[in-house]
Design an enzyme around this catalytic site. Sequence first.
Site, mmCIF file in Angstrom:
data_model
loop_
_atom_site.group_PDB
_atom_site.id
_atom_site.type_symbol
_atom_site.label_atom_id
_atom_site.label_comp_id
_atom_site.label_asym_id
_atom_site.label_seq_id
_atom_site.Cartn_x
_atom_site.Cartn_y
_atom_site.Cartn_z
ATOM 1 N N ASP A 49 -70.785 -30.518 43.345
ATOM 2 C CA ASP A 49 -70.309 -29.139 43.182
ATOM 3 C C ASP A 49 -70.131 -28.527 44.573
ATOM 4 O O ASP A 49 -71.002 -28.631 45.439
ATOM 5 C CB ASP A 49 -71.315 -28.329 42.355
ATOM 6 N N ILE A 50 -68.982 -27.883 44.770
ATOM 7 C CA ILE A 50 -68.645 -27.353 46.091
ATOM 8 C C ILE A 50 -69.519 -26.150 46.473
ATOM 9 O O ILE A 50 -69.670 -25.835 47.655
ATOM 10 C CB ILE A 50 -67.140 -26.972 46.119
ATOM 11 N N GLN A 114 -67.969 -20.031 31.701
ATOM 12 C CA GLN A 114 -67.084 -21.080 32.221
ATOM 13 C C GLN A 114 -66.038 -20.452 33.139
ATOM 14 O O GLN A 114 -65.329 -19.532 32.739
ATOM 15 C CB GLN A 114 -66.399 -21.820 31.066
ATOM 16 N N HIS A 120 -66.793 -29.444 31.935
ATOM 17 C CA HIS A 120 -67.607 -30.201 32.888
ATOM 18 C C HIS A 120 -69.084 -30.009 32.600
ATOM 19 O O HIS A 120 -69.513 -28.943 32.178
ATOM 20 C CB HIS A 120 -67.295 -29.772 34.327
ATOM 21 N N HIS A 122 -72.749 -29.843 34.200
ATOM 22 C CA HIS A 122 -73.482 -29.641 35.455
ATOM 23 C C HIS A 122 -74.794 -30.421 35.407
ATOM 24 O O HIS A 122 -75.478 -30.436 34.387
ATOM 25 C CB HIS A 122 -73.884 -28.170 35.624
#
Length: 160
Positions: A49-50, A114, A120, A122
């Site tokens: 995750d960025i 979301q 996705h 996590h």
Amino acid sequence: MSRQLRRNGGDGSLADMNTDPSCIFCKIVAGEAPAAIVAEDEVTLAFMDINPLTPGHLLVIPREHHESIATIRGSVLSHMVLIGQWLAAALRASPEIRTEGINLYLADGSAAGQEVPHSHLHLVPRWPGDGFRIRAERTWSPGPGDLEEMAAQIRDAATD
Ligand code: AMP
Ligand code: ZN
């Protein structure tokens, strides 16, 4: 907007795959946007995750574009969960990434938080005092019989 692409399936056959050219996760799948890839196979991609909630926070996505789990094929969704289980073990085994617990989290719909409309899962490594909080203010307390009534409503709404 999404469109169908033809691609090679793992068995060499051609399979239809949903993709959305405006979706950042589809761009990562296509190799058109950067990502720190952890693992990939024919069905899923896992990458860091960025904007991590804790160090090691990663995402598992289906290669196909689906905004909601509602349209993901069961075999793909279960594969996402199995990859999540496998990578959870990897996080716990990693000597450098502190992982005493893990939150597996999937926000389905903007009302659920979301933000990226490509479904996705996590994986968020956790430890006591990590500073990560899930705040939930309870706005409703069940009265007598409410839970049974709700269970019946959901049961009646469930499709076979
Ligand atoms: P959600 O709120 O469940 O939709 O979570 C979206 C997550 O995607 C957030 O944790 C973002 O930090 C993460 N994210 C958004 N863009 C990227 C990107 N380009 N690469 C990696 N993670 C991203
Ligand atoms: Zn997408």
